[in-house]
Write an enzyme that holds these catalytic residues in place. Structure first.
Site, PDB file in Angstrom:
ATOM      1  N   THR A  28      22.023 -11.442 -53.448  1.00 17.89           N
ATOM      2  CA  THR A  28      21.160 -11.970 -52.381  1.00 17.89           C
ATOM      3  C   THR A  28      21.221 -11.041 -51.168  1.00 17.89           C
ATOM      4  O   THR A  28      22.283 -10.480 -50.881  1.00 17.89           O
ATOM      5  CB  THR A  28      21.641 -13.375 -51.976  1.00 17.89           C
ATOM      6  N   SER A  30      18.972  -8.174 -48.342  1.00 18.79           N
ATOM      7  CA  SER A  30      17.912  -7.152 -48.328  1.00 18.79           C
ATOM      8  C   SER A  30      18.170  -6.064 -49.369  1.00 18.79           C
ATOM      9  O   SER A  30      17.223  -5.566 -49.992  1.00 18.79           O
ATOM     10  CB  SER A  30      17.768  -6.560 -46.922  1.00 18.79           C
ATOM     11  N   THR A  31      19.436  -5.698 -49.587  1.00 20.87           N
ATOM     12  CA  THR A  31      19.722  -4.669 -50.603  1.00 20.87           C
ATOM     13  C   THR A  31      19.440  -5.233 -51.996  1.00 20.87           C
ATOM     14  O   THR A  31      18.851  -4.562 -52.844  1.00 20.87           O
ATOM     15  CB  THR A  31      21.187  -4.195 -50.495  1.00 20.87           C
ATOM     16  N   ALA A  83      26.841  -6.161 -49.860  1.00 20.72           N
ATOM     17  CA  ALA A  83      28.004  -6.691 -49.129  1.00 20.72           C
ATOM     18  C   ALA A  83      27.786  -6.445 -47.649  1.00 20.72           C
ATOM     19  O   ALA A  83      26.954  -5.626 -47.258  1.00 20.72           O
ATOM     20  CB  ALA A  83      29.280  -6.010 -49.600  1.00 20.72           C
ATOM     21  N   ASP A  84      28.542  -7.181 -46.850  1.00 16.54           N
ATOM     22  CA  ASP A  84      28.478  -6.982 -45.396  1.00 16.54           C
ATOM     23  C   ASP A  84      29.484  -5.938 -44.935  1.00 16.54           C
ATOM     24  O   ASP A  84      29.236  -5.205 -43.978  1.00 16.54           O
ATOM     25  CB  ASP A  84      28.722  -8.321 -44.690  1.00 16.54           C
ATOM     26  N   LYS A  94      31.409 -10.837 -47.884  1.00 17.43           N
ATOM     27  CA  LYS A  94      30.041 -11.204 -48.228  1.00 17.43           C
ATOM     28  C   LYS A  94      29.701 -12.555 -47.595  1.00 17.43           C
ATOM     29  O   LYS A  94      30.582 -13.245 -47.122  1.00 17.43           O
ATOM     30  CB  LYS A  94      29.881 -11.296 -49.762  1.00 17.43           C
ATOM     31  N   GLY A  95      28.401 -12.877 -47.630  1.00 17.67           N
ATOM     32  CA  GLY A  95      27.999 -14.179 -47.116  1.00 17.67           C
ATOM     33  C   GLY A  95      27.175 -14.114 -45.854  1.00 17.67           C
ATOM     34  O   GLY A  95      26.833 -15.153 -45.286  1.00 17.67           O
ATOM     35  N   GLU A 103      27.205 -16.454 -55.124  1.00 18.27           N
ATOM     36  CA  GLU A 103      27.508 -15.036 -55.388  1.00 18.27           C
ATOM     37  C   GLU A 103      28.886 -14.905 -56.039  1.00 18.27           C
ATOM     38  O   GLU A 103      29.073 -14.145 -56.990  1.00 18.27           O
ATOM     39  CB  GLU A 103      27.472 -14.243 -54.077  1.00 18.27           C
ATOM     40  N   LYS A 121      28.352   0.192 -44.197  1.00 16.37           N
ATOM     41  CA  LYS A 121      29.140  -0.987 -44.586  1.00 16.37           C
ATOM     42  C   LYS A 121      30.592  -0.639 -44.938  1.00 16.37           C
ATOM     43  O   LYS A 121      31.415  -1.547 -45.095  1.00 16.37           O
ATOM     44  CB  LYS A 121      28.497  -1.675 -45.794  1.00 16.37           C
TER      45      LYS A 121
HETATM   46  C1  5RP Z   1      24.400 -12.574 -48.787  1.00 13.23           C
HETATM   47  C2  5RP Z   1      25.306 -11.402 -48.915  1.00 13.23           C
HETATM   48  C3  5RP Z   1      24.690 -10.049 -48.838  1.00 13.23           C
HETATM   49  O1  5RP Z   1      25.099  -9.309 -49.942  1.00 13.23           O
HETATM   50  C4  5RP Z   1      25.155  -9.371 -47.592  1.00 13.23           C
HETATM   51  O2  5RP Z   1      24.872 -10.206 -46.492  1.00 13.23           O
HETATM   52  C5  5RP Z   1      24.481  -8.021 -47.411  1.00 13.23           C
HETATM   53  O3  5RP Z   1      23.141  -8.211 -47.086  1.00 13.23           O
HETATM   54  P1  5RP Z   1      22.137  -7.012 -46.862  1.00 13.23           P
HETATM   55  O4  5RP Z   1      21.964  -6.340 -48.188  1.00 13.23           O
HETATM   56  O5  5RP Z   1      20.884  -7.677 -46.367  1.00 13.23           O
HETATM   57  O6  5RP Z   1      22.709  -6.075 -45.842  1.00 13.23           O
HETATM   58  O7  5RP Z   1      26.492 -11.517 -49.081  1.00 13.23           O
HETATM   59  O8  5RP Z   1      25.103 -13.779 -48.789  1.00 13.23           O
END
Ligand code: 5RP
Length: 218
Positions: A28, A30-31, A83-84, A94-95, A103, A121
Site C-alpha cells: 500500500t 505511492s510506491t 516503507a517509511d 511502515k504504516g 501489510e 527512506k
Molecule cells: C502504508 C505503508 C507504505 O509502505 C509507506 O507509508 C510508504 O509509502 P510511500 O510508498 O507512499 O512512500 O506502510 O501503510
C-alpha cells in the site's frame, strides 16, 4: 530524478522478480501504486493478487487484476511493498498509509518480502519517522500512556480509521536502537493490534532507487 521518479523506477524493478502463474502480494502507498500500475502490464502472466488494503484492492481491480482472499490464496511466493524508513539490516518502519496490520499479515504469509524504497527512506536508526501503531479505539488512552512510559510522544492520527475500523497512534521521538525487541514489547501492550516495526519479519530483499539506478540490498 525526483523522489516520485525514484519510487517509480524501483517499483518497476520489482516486476523482474515476478514469475508466471504467481499470486502476488501487493502493498500500500505511492510506491506500491507504481508497482500495481507496472503489474498491470504483465497481468496475463500472473494468477491474481492479494492486497494489503482496500485502496490497493481497488487499484488492482481497476487494472483488471483479480484480487484474491489470503485465506484461499496463501502462502504467497512474493510480497512487494514500500516503507517509511528502512535500515541496512532490512528492518522497516511502515504504516504511514495506515495499512500496517494487513501489510504485516501479507508479509508474514509470503516467502519473499521485496521492499521497494527510494534512497531518502534509508536511515541508520529507525525513529525519525513517527512509528504508527494500530489500536483498538477503547484502548487509545491506555496505549498512549504506556507509550509515553517508553519515552515516546504518541499523537492520535486525527480523522483516520484503518480498514479494520481502528485508530492509529503515531509515536514521535523514539530512537529505536533494538527494533526486534521493541516490536515484541509494543505488541504486548493490551489494545495494540499491530505496530509499524517490521523487524522480526524484516524484508528479505530491499531495492533502493536513487538517481544512479536501483541497488539491491539483502
Ligand atoms: C502504508 C505503508 C507504505 O509502505 C509507506 O507509508 C510508504 O509509502 P510511500 O510508498 O507512499 O512512500 O506502510 O501503510
Amino acid at each position: 530524478m525526483n523522489q516520485d521518479e525514484m519510487k517509480k523506477a524501483v517499483a518497476e524493478a520489482a516486476l523482474e522478480r515476478i514469475e508466471s502463474g504467481w499470486i502476488v502480494g501487493v502493498g500500500t502507498g505511492s510506491t506500491a501504486n507504481y508497482f500495481i500500475d507496472a503489474l498491470a502490464g504483465i497481468k496475463g502472466k500472473i494468477d491474481g493478487a492479494v492486497a494489503s488494503s482496500e485502496a490497493s484492492a481497488e487499484r488492482l481491480r481497476g487494472h483488471g487484476i483479480e484480487v484474491l482472499d489470503l485465506n484461499s490464496a496463501g502462502p504467497l511466493p512474493i510480497y512487494v511493498d514500500g516503507a517509511d524508513e528502512a535500515t541496512r539490516h532490512l528492518h522497516l518502519t511502515k504504516g504511514g498509509g495506515g495499512a500496517l496490520t494487513r501489510e504485516k499479515i501479507v508479509a508474514a504469509a509470503s516467502k519473499t518480502f521485496v521492499c521497494v524504497v527510494d534512497e531518502t527512506k534509508v536511515v541508520d536508526y529507525l525513529g525519525a519517522f513517527p512509528l504508527p501503531i494500530e489500536v483498538i479505539p477503547m484502548a487509545r488512552s491506555h496505549v498512549a500512556r504506556a507509550l509515553s512510559k517508553l519515552g515516546g510522544n504518541p499523537e492520535l492520527r486525527e480523522g483516520f480509521k484503518t480498514d479494520n475500523g481502528n485508530v492509529i497512534l503515531d509515536v514521535h521521538n523514539l530512537r529505536i536502537m533494538n527494533p526486534v525487541e521493541l516490536e515484541s514489547e509494543l505488541d504486548h501492550i493490551a489494545g495494540v493490534v499491530t505496530n509499524g516495526l517490521f523487524a522480526r519479519r524484516s524484508a528479505d530483499v530491499m531495492l533502493v532507487g536513487s538517481a544512479s539506478g536501483v541497488e539491491e540490498m539483502t
